[in-house]
Design a protein around this motif. Structure first.
Motif, PDB file in Angstrom:
ATOM      1  N   THR A  95      47.912  34.199  43.132  1.00 52.63           N
ATOM      2  CA  THR A  95      48.376  33.864  41.792  1.00 52.63           C
ATOM      3  C   THR A  95      47.455  34.497  40.754  1.00 52.63           C
ATOM      4  N   LYS A  96      47.983  34.684  39.565  1.00 52.81           N
ATOM      5  CA  LYS A  96      47.148  35.211  38.470  1.00 52.81           C
ATOM      6  C   LYS A  96      45.988  34.265  38.190  1.00 52.81           C
ATOM      7  N   GLU A  97      46.226  32.968  38.324  1.00 52.19           N
ATOM      8  CA  GLU A  97      45.169  31.979  38.091  1.00 52.19           C
ATOM      9  C   GLU A  97      44.035  32.158  39.105  1.00 52.19           C
ATOM     10  N   ASP A  98      44.383  32.356  40.393  1.00 51.42           N
ATOM     11  CA  ASP A  98      43.355  32.587  41.414  1.00 51.42           C
ATOM     12  C   ASP A  98      42.596  33.869  41.137  1.00 51.42           C
ATOM     13  N   TRP A  99      43.316  34.890  40.698  1.00 50.78           N
ATOM     14  CA  TRP A  99      42.712  36.187  40.370  1.00 50.78           C
ATOM     15  C   TRP A  99      41.692  36.004  39.240  1.00 50.78           C
ATOM     16  N   ILE A 100      42.095  35.271  38.210  1.00 48.55           N
ATOM     17  CA  ILE A 100      41.226  35.036  37.046  1.00 48.55           C
ATOM     18  C   ILE A 100      40.019  34.197  37.446  1.00 48.55           C
ATOM     19  N   THR A 101      40.248  33.164  38.255  1.00 50.69           N
ATOM     20  CA  THR A 101      39.150  32.300  38.711  1.00 50.69           C
ATOM     21  C   THR A 101      38.130  33.105  39.507  1.00 50.69           C
ATOM     22  N   LEU A 102      38.605  33.956  40.412  1.00 52.26           N
ATOM     23  CA  LEU A 102      37.702  34.794  41.205  1.00 52.26           C
ATOM     24  C   LEU A 102      36.892  35.706  40.292  1.00 52.26           C
ATOM     25  N   LYS A 103      37.558  36.366  39.364  1.00 48.82           N
ATOM     26  CA  LYS A 103      36.861  37.276  38.451  1.00 48.82           C
ATOM     27  C   LYS A 103      35.810  36.527  37.633  1.00 48.82           C
ATOM     28  N   GLU A 104      36.167  35.359  37.118  1.00 50.65           N
ATOM     29  CA  GLU A 104      35.230  34.578  36.316  1.00 50.65           C
ATOM     30  C   GLU A 104      34.029  34.135  37.151  1.00 50.65           C
ATOM     31  N   SER A 105      34.264  33.731  38.401  1.00 51.24           N
ATOM     32  CA  SER A 105      33.163  33.305  39.272  1.00 51.24           C
ATOM     33  C   SER A 105      32.216  34.453  39.565  1.00 51.24           C
ATOM     34  N   VAL A 106      32.776  35.609  39.891  1.00 54.23           N
ATOM     35  CA  VAL A 106      31.948  36.775  40.185  1.00 54.23           C
ATOM     36  C   VAL A 106      31.185  37.198  38.932  1.00 54.23           C
ATOM     37  N   GLN A 107      31.848  37.174  37.784  1.00 55.88           N
ATOM     38  CA  GLN A 107      31.201  37.553  36.524  1.00 55.88           C
ATOM     39  C   GLN A 107      30.054  36.601  36.191  1.00 55.88           C
ATOM     40  N   LYS A 108      30.242  35.330  36.464  1.00 56.03           N
ATOM     41  CA  LYS A 108      29.198  34.333  36.216  1.00 56.03           C
ATOM     42  C   LYS A 108      27.961  34.624  37.072  1.00 56.03           C
TER      43      LYS A 108
END
Length: 144
Positions: A124-137
């Motif tokens: 899902t786009k939400e999972d994609w965004i969550t993964l990106k945000e976690s990695v960015q953090k």
């Protein structure tokens, strides 16, 4: 010997990050082959499509690449006619990179790639965004 558990591959964060990076990059390959560019060249072009006329040093900072790695990438993109490098008149030590008309046409073709990758992965786009945000953090913590 209890510390040996910390050395198990299954307990490492670096390994799944390494594998996912390698696998996702591999998903890009057929789409980028159609454009006659590599994944690192695609990253350079994305930066320039966003900010044309950047100095080589700025591109390197954004991609976490040194000039020894970046310069050959830029030379190949220039040989393909997608970019042009120019020395800054005010300071000839600074090389700026500009998109050519061919580079702009490449952007039009590349616009479909993110959606194709998203569809291929099938999350899902939400999972994609969550993964990106976690990695960015995590990345921002490492950079400090």
């Amino acid at each position: 010997m209890e510390n040996s558990k910390s050395l198990k591959l299954e307990n490492q964060i670096c390994f799944p990050l390494y594998v996912i990076a390698k696998e996702i990059t591999g998903l890009y390959r057929p789409f980028l082959d159609e454009l006659d560019i590599t994944y690192p060249q695609y990253l350079v072009m994305m930066i320039l499509w966003e900010n044309d006329g950047l100095a080589v040093s700025s591109i390197g900072e954004k991609l976490y690449l040194d000039s020894g790695t970046l310069t050959p990438l830029l030379k190949r993109l220039e040989a393909k006619g997608f970019i042009q490098r120019k020395r800054k008149k005010e300071d000839e030590r600074v090389v700026e990179v500009f998109i050519t008309e061919s580079g702009k046409a490449l952007q039009q073709k590349a616009c479909e790639i993110p959606e194709k990758i998203h569809n291929k992965v099938g999350v899902t786009k939400e999972d994609w965004i969550t993964l990106k945000e976690s990695v960015q953090k995590i990345l921002s913590k490492i950079e400090k």
